[in-house]
Motif scaffolding. Sequence first.
Motif, PDB file in Angstrom:
ATOM      1  N   LYS A 143      86.125   4.380 -44.821  1.00 37.29           N
ATOM      2  CA  LYS A 143      86.640   4.093 -46.340  1.00 37.29           C
ATOM      3  C   LYS A 143      87.555   5.039 -46.618  1.00 37.29           C
ATOM      4  O   LYS A 143      87.255   6.203 -46.573  1.00 37.29           O
ATOM      5  N   GLY A 144      88.610   4.372 -47.311  1.00 35.04           N
ATOM      6  CA  GLY A 144      89.669   5.326 -47.595  1.00 35.04           C
ATOM      7  C   GLY A 144      90.788   5.658 -46.763  1.00 35.04           C
ATOM      8  O   GLY A 144      91.921   5.938 -47.361  1.00 35.04           O
ATOM      9  N   TYR A 145      90.414   5.741 -45.504  1.00 30.60           N
ATOM     10  CA  TYR A 145      91.574   6.267 -44.643  1.00 30.60           C
ATOM     11  C   TYR A 145      92.068   4.944 -44.219  1.00 30.60           C
ATOM     12  O   TYR A 145      91.620   3.770 -43.930  1.00 30.60           O
ATOM     13  N   PRO A 146      93.608   4.991 -44.063  1.00 28.81           N
ATOM     14  CA  PRO A 146      94.339   3.764 -43.446  1.00 28.81           C
ATOM     15  C   PRO A 146      93.854   3.663 -41.816  1.00 28.81           C
ATOM     16  O   PRO A 146      93.280   4.688 -41.196  1.00 28.81           O
ATOM     17  N   PRO A 147      94.495   2.510 -41.433  1.00 25.33           N
ATOM     18  CA  PRO A 147      94.007   2.176 -39.846  1.00 25.33           C
ATOM     19  C   PRO A 147      94.803   3.235 -39.159  1.00 25.33           C
ATOM     20  O   PRO A 147      96.109   3.715 -39.668  1.00 25.33           O
ATOM     21  N   LEU A 148      94.634   3.702 -37.970  1.00 28.30           N
ATOM     22  CA  LEU A 148      95.238   4.577 -37.066  1.00 28.30           C
ATOM     23  C   LEU A 148      96.272   3.911 -36.118  1.00 28.30           C
ATOM     24  O   LEU A 148      95.882   2.730 -35.730  1.00 28.30           O
ATOM     25  N   HIS A 149      97.498   4.382 -36.002  1.00 29.96           N
ATOM     26  CA  HIS A 149      98.292   3.925 -35.001  1.00 29.96           C
ATOM     27  C   HIS A 149      98.932   5.084 -34.370  1.00 29.96           C
ATOM     28  O   HIS A 149      99.603   5.805 -34.974  1.00 29.96           O
ATOM     29  N   VAL A 152      95.947  14.475 -26.110  1.00 32.07           N
ATOM     30  CA  VAL A 152      94.621  14.103 -26.136  1.00 32.07           C
ATOM     31  C   VAL A 152      94.403  13.783 -27.369  1.00 32.07           C
ATOM     32  O   VAL A 152      94.201  14.517 -28.254  1.00 32.07           O
ATOM     33  N   VAL A 153      93.889  12.521 -27.608  1.00 27.80           N
ATOM     34  CA  VAL A 153      93.252  12.108 -29.204  1.00 27.80           C
ATOM     35  C   VAL A 153      91.843  12.033 -28.711  1.00 27.80           C
ATOM     36  O   VAL A 153      91.225  11.418 -27.789  1.00 27.80           O
ATOM     37  N   LEU A 154      90.800  12.669 -29.575  1.00 28.26           N
ATOM     38  CA  LEU A 154      89.531  12.693 -29.679  1.00 28.26           C
ATOM     39  C   LEU A 154      89.006  11.937 -31.082  1.00 28.26           C
ATOM     40  O   LEU A 154      89.502  12.009 -32.058  1.00 28.26           O
ATOM     41  N   ASP A 155      88.121  11.114 -30.722  1.00 24.99           N
ATOM     42  CA  ASP A 155      87.279  10.344 -31.615  1.00 24.99           C
ATOM     43  C   ASP A 155      88.062   9.389 -32.588  1.00 24.99           C
ATOM     44  O   ASP A 155      87.591   9.863 -33.854  1.00 24.99           O
ATOM     45  N   PRO A 156      88.998   8.736 -32.237  1.00 25.65           N
ATOM     46  CA  PRO A 156      89.570   7.642 -33.061  1.00 25.65           C
ATOM     47  C   PRO A 156      88.795   6.760 -33.735  1.00 25.65           C
ATOM     48  O   PRO A 156      87.853   6.335 -33.104  1.00 25.65           O
ATOM     49  N   TYR A 157      88.888   6.561 -35.090  1.00 25.24           N
ATOM     50  CA  TYR A 157      88.090   5.884 -36.018  1.00 25.24           C
ATOM     51  C   TYR A 157      88.560   4.311 -36.189  1.00 25.24           C
ATOM     52  O   TYR A 157      89.700   4.138 -35.743  1.00 25.24           O
ATOM     53  N   ASP A 158      87.654   3.259 -36.384  1.00 28.95           N
ATOM     54  CA  ASP A 158      88.150   1.916 -36.533  1.00 28.95           C
ATOM     55  C   ASP A 158      88.283   2.032 -38.218  1.00 28.95           C
ATOM     56  O   ASP A 158      89.162   1.979 -38.791  1.00 28.95           O
ATOM     57  N   VAL A 159      87.169   1.886 -38.800  1.00 34.42           N
ATOM     58  CA  VAL A 159      87.290   1.585 -40.333  1.00 34.42           C
ATOM     59  C   VAL A 159      86.416   2.757 -40.854  1.00 34.42           C
ATOM     60  O   VAL A 159      85.406   2.826 -40.608  1.00 34.42           O
ATOM     61  N   PRO A 172      91.497   1.201 -29.164  1.00 30.54           N
ATOM     62  CA  PRO A 172      92.476   0.366 -29.432  1.00 30.54           C
ATOM     63  C   PRO A 172      93.661   1.005 -30.516  1.00 30.54           C
ATOM     64  O   PRO A 172      94.511   0.486 -30.562  1.00 30.54           O
ATOM     65  N   ALA A 173      93.121   1.883 -31.451  1.00 33.92           N
ATOM     66  CA  ALA A 173      94.114   2.530 -32.191  1.00 33.92           C
ATOM     67  C   ALA A 173      94.934   3.471 -31.470  1.00 33.92           C
ATOM     68  O   ALA A 173      95.915   3.851 -32.179  1.00 33.92           O
ATOM     69  N   VAL A 174      94.739   3.633 -30.187  1.00 34.95           N
ATOM     70  CA  VAL A 174      95.896   4.696 -29.573  1.00 34.95           C
ATOM     71  C   VAL A 174      96.456   3.999 -28.411  1.00 34.95           C
ATOM     72  O   VAL A 174      95.739   3.254 -27.547  1.00 34.95           O
TER      73      VAL A 174
END
Length: 203
Positions: A29-35, A20-27, A54-56
Amino acid sequence: MKITWFGHACFGVESVGYRVVLDPYDVVKGYPPLHLTADEVLCSHDHFDHNYRPAVSVRPSSYSPFTVDTVAACHDDLGGARRGPNTIHILTAEGQTVVHLGDLGHQLSAEQAAPLLGCDVLLIPVGGFYTIDAAGARMVIDALQPRIAVPMHYRRGPCGFPEIGTLEDFLPLFPPEQVHRLADSSFDPAETPPGVVVPVYPL
């Protein structure tokens, strides 16, 4: 069970191969895109740094080992008037309970706290401004008495919103022997000592 921090307020919770993935972010600052890949995605509220589904990549799964319950809360201390609602997720599997507080913005009522008391792992925002701050997080931890508390939603070097606080605002509120900095982004709660647990960001 395995819990993995993916940055900001995003976590993966896994049991018997189901994630289970919780609270995936879009943008943020400083963090790379999630895949990420998971069997299920849960979001605490509809803000871009918590609801970027969409990151998951969600794989088809017919069985979940998790029981998932929710508690309605708010993103602010004005009953949601400023930033809206916030959903607390309670995941239970393998005899362990993990609570993700989302962007909690207030102290919990007795009714809200009741199903969270004594949880095994509490994923708690500590950065302030948009959520409870370090002192507020300490109050929530004292009220809920989790075995393990994991801070999230804080500024880490160049990563995170510039207006929120850092771990250095939160960790000194606990005796040093209760703070455990990990060498990995993942941990098994059953094999982790009680206290405040800080996973390392997966560079």
